[in-house]
Design an enzyme around this catalytic site. Sequence first.
Site, PDB file in Angstrom:
ATOM      1  N   HIS A 306       0.893  -1.189  -0.136  1.00 46.05           N
ATOM      2  CA  HIS A 306       0.022  -0.203  -0.075  1.00 46.05           C
ATOM      3  C   HIS A 306       0.840   1.276  -0.051  1.00 46.05           C
ATOM      4  CE1 HIS A 306      -3.112   2.718   1.137  1.00 46.05           C
ATOM      5  NE2 HIS A 306      -3.985   1.859   0.768  1.00 46.05           N
ATOM      6  N   ASP A 363      -8.029  -5.108   0.346  1.00 45.56           N
ATOM      7  CA  ASP A 363      -8.459  -5.854  -0.753  1.00 45.56           C
ATOM      8  C   ASP A 363      -8.028  -7.419  -0.481  1.00 45.56           C
ATOM      9  OD1 ASP A 363      -9.530  -3.764  -2.090  1.00 45.56           O
ATOM     10  OD2 ASP A 363      -7.773  -3.134  -2.864  1.00 45.56           O
TER      11      ASP A 363
HETATM   12  N1  ACO Z   1       3.967  -7.992  -4.802  1.00 42.45           N
HETATM   13  C1  ACO Z   1       5.421  -7.816  -5.037  1.00 42.45           C
HETATM   14  N2  ACO Z   1       6.048  -6.747  -5.020  1.00 42.45           N
HETATM   15  C2  ACO Z   1       5.432  -5.794  -4.689  1.00 42.45           C
HETATM   16  C3  ACO Z   1       4.063  -5.426  -4.305  1.00 42.45           C
HETATM   17  C4  ACO Z   1       3.331  -6.609  -4.455  1.00 42.45           C
HETATM   18  N3  ACO Z   1       2.185  -6.701  -4.260  1.00 42.45           N
HETATM   19  N4  ACO Z   1       3.690  -4.229  -4.029  1.00 42.45           N
HETATM   20  C5  ACO Z   1       4.766  -3.622  -3.912  1.00 42.45           C
HETATM   21  N5  ACO Z   1       5.744  -4.485  -4.435  1.00 42.45           N
HETATM   22  C6  ACO Z   1       7.240  -3.950  -4.581  1.00 42.45           C
HETATM   23  C7  ACO Z   1       7.499  -3.299  -5.660  1.00 42.45           C
HETATM   24  O1  ACO Z   1       8.101  -4.030  -6.726  1.00 42.45           O
HETATM   25  C8  ACO Z   1       8.826  -2.361  -5.374  1.00 42.45           C
HETATM   26  O2  ACO Z   1       9.921  -3.061  -5.374  1.00 42.45           O
HETATM   27  P1  ACO Z   1      11.202  -2.343  -5.617  1.00 42.45           P
HETATM   28  O3  ACO Z   1      11.480  -1.352  -4.451  1.00 42.45           O
HETATM   29  O4  ACO Z   1      12.299  -3.697  -5.487  1.00 42.45           O
HETATM   30  O5  ACO Z   1      11.374  -1.827  -6.788  1.00 42.45           O
HETATM   31  C9  ACO Z   1       8.521  -2.009  -4.014  1.00 42.45           C
HETATM   32  O6  ACO Z   1       7.452  -3.147  -3.605  1.00 42.45           O
HETATM   33  C10 ACO Z   1       7.428  -0.552  -3.593  1.00 42.45           C
HETATM   34  O7  ACO Z   1       6.278  -0.809  -4.372  1.00 42.45           O
HETATM   35  P2  ACO Z   1       5.570   0.244  -5.192  1.00 42.45           P
HETATM   36  O8  ACO Z   1       5.036  -0.286  -6.346  1.00 42.45           O
HETATM   37  O9  ACO Z   1       6.862   1.312  -5.482  1.00 42.45           O
HETATM   38  O10 ACO Z   1       4.789   0.813  -4.102  1.00 42.45           O
HETATM   39  P3  ACO Z   1       3.503   2.038  -4.502  1.00 42.45           P
HETATM   40  O11 ACO Z   1       3.185   2.539  -3.255  1.00 42.45           O
HETATM   41  O12 ACO Z   1       3.974   2.849  -5.672  1.00 42.45           O
HETATM   42  O13 ACO Z   1       2.590   1.091  -5.047  1.00 42.45           O
HETATM   43  C11 ACO Z   1       0.601  -0.447  -4.758  1.00 42.45           C
HETATM   44  C12 ACO Z   1       1.376   0.584  -3.940  1.00 42.45           C
HETATM   45  C13 ACO Z   1      -0.131   0.205  -5.983  1.00 42.45           C
HETATM   46  C14 ACO Z   1      -0.646  -0.709  -3.885  1.00 42.45           C
HETATM   47  C15 ACO Z   1       1.446  -1.622  -4.834  1.00 42.45           C
HETATM   48  O14 ACO Z   1       1.910  -2.103  -3.647  1.00 42.45           O
HETATM   49  C16 ACO Z   1       0.700  -2.957  -5.727  1.00 42.45           C
HETATM   50  O15 ACO Z   1       0.641  -3.097  -6.664  1.00 42.45           O
HETATM   51  N6  ACO Z   1       0.056  -3.882  -4.915  1.00 42.45           N
HETATM   52  C17 ACO Z   1      -0.934  -4.724  -5.574  1.00 42.45           C
HETATM   53  C18 ACO Z   1      -2.303  -4.340  -6.041  1.00 42.45           C
HETATM   54  C19 ACO Z   1      -3.204  -3.970  -4.652  1.00 42.45           C
HETATM   55  O16 ACO Z   1      -3.273  -4.971  -3.791  1.00 42.45           O
HETATM   56  N7  ACO Z   1      -3.702  -2.798  -4.784  1.00 42.45           N
HETATM   57  C20 ACO Z   1      -4.595  -2.506  -3.666  1.00 42.45           C
HETATM   58  C21 ACO Z   1      -4.108  -1.262  -2.905  1.00 42.45           C
HETATM   59  S1  ACO Z   1      -5.276  -1.071  -1.700  1.00 42.45           S
HETATM   60  C22 ACO Z   1      -6.556  -0.057  -2.452  1.00 42.45           C
HETATM   61  O17 ACO Z   1      -6.076   0.702  -3.464  1.00 42.45           O
HETATM   62  C23 ACO Z   1      -7.837   0.058  -1.759  1.00 42.45           C
END
Ligand code: ACO
Length: 428
Positions: A306, A363
């Site tokens: 998140h 979620d």
């Molecule tokens: N699975 C694997 N790796 C992940 C995940 C995941 N679900 N989420 C984040 N990471 C990793 C990224 O690859 C990144 O790694 P790095 O630093 O080695 O490049 C690091 O963790 C940071 O992730 P970001 O994508 O930069 O974080 P951001 O804050 O931009 O994105 C998000 C947050 C979109 C929620 C992300 O965690 C994600 O895609 N999660 C899966 C989708 C999801 O569950 N969305 C619902 C969110 S809750 C809501 O909106 C109600």
Amino acid sequence: MEKATLTYQNHVLELPIIKGTEDEKAIDISNLRKSANLITLDLGFQNTGSCMSSITYIDGEKGILRYRGIPIEELAEKASFSEVAYLLIYGNLPNKKEQESFSRRLTQNSMIHEEMLRFFDGFPPTAHPMAILATMVNALSVYYTDYYTEDFQAETFDLIAASLISRIRTIAAYSYKHSIGEPHVYPRRDLQYASNFLYMMFDSPVNPYVPDSEIEKALCALLILHADHEQNCSTSTVRLVGSSMVNLYASICAGICALWGPLHGGANQKVIEMLENIKKNNFTIKQCIESAKDKNSKFRLFGFGHRLYRNYDPRALILKKYCQNIFKKFNYDDSLINIAMELEEAATKDDYFIERKLYPNVDFYSGIIYRMIGIPTNMFTVMFAIGRLPGMIAQWKEMHDSVPLKIGRPYQIYTGNTLRHYVPLNER
Ligand code: ACO
């Protein structure tokens, strides 16, 4: 007042520090362009506050979420969804008289215009329920025309807000009934918000809906937990679209579309699809974790991570309990739920997830509970939208109540061609 100093070429700028009531701090750069001809660049708004708001407080490090100061844990356990909607929109919990009048408005505005039923016939059976929801919410503006104009009155807003909160639930249930070819079920005046929704979804002339207090309580908690989450993608969309002074229906429609995406509200559907995929292909939990960590793989662990929470999402913690209660009470035998539990256990012990502070988000469990309730997978994000609506409305109202209302219009750094000239087709 505290100030930050920015030095650039021959400019020395003193930038005021703005403080929130919970001591969060922001550098006020509103005069930056005027004073130094500079803008700020912050892709994905990872460091940018877009407004001042008194609606929802989140501390992502500590896992805190409060609506108008009240912890989400208390609201999920003790409040009704309509009380929470009132709290978000009007700032305080309603007293008895206010609650009665708000409930009355919800009941009186729960049916949709009979002519709108024909719209459902125009959608193919394969239509995604989020597309139907966005279309129908926008279409409400055609039938209920008391929307925002320059002589907008508080009573008009009260009516539209209640109409949207009540009718979105009717639209969602009708679209489900339409998709399974059953006659729609009219709302009842004696049922509370969540119970009325379940009744409209699952009652039929040959198979009457049998209420269950555990399920109704879980759904009510789910809606409350989704009711607001400050300036997320869909809420910011509502504010941005609403800042053009377009009506509330159109602003909410835009927010619903933003919510649909799998990185946002659409993640709850993606969680179940991911679990189904794991089951169908006989993937092991270890394989899934490894793919989620592999930057060359497109696989992400949906329902994990998140932007704000670097700790357990407090909503996920509450939902996990509801999930376990329903699981036990009904003795569910669903291998997907077992896969989910194993996946969570493995991910939360894995260094990759620990280092990046990736925990289950709202979620992860909401999808599992919706599945146990019997909500079809492609409607999960619709459930999110129903829950989020009071928050979107509250944020729209707060923006419109603020003076002066500024249209949202960010700048950019242009990276295209510098001046060049048109070349006729036969010379290219
Ligand atoms: N699975 C694997 N790796 C992940 C995940 C995941 N679900 N989420 C984040 N990471 C990793 C990224 O690859 C990144 O790694 P790095 O630093 O080695 O490049 C690091 O963790 C940071 O992730 P970001 O994508 O930069 O974080 P951001 O804050 O931009 O994105 C998000 C947050 C979109 C929620 C992300 O965690 C994600 O895609 N999660 C899966 C989708 C999801 O569950 N969305 C619902 C969110 S809750 C809501 O909106 C109600």
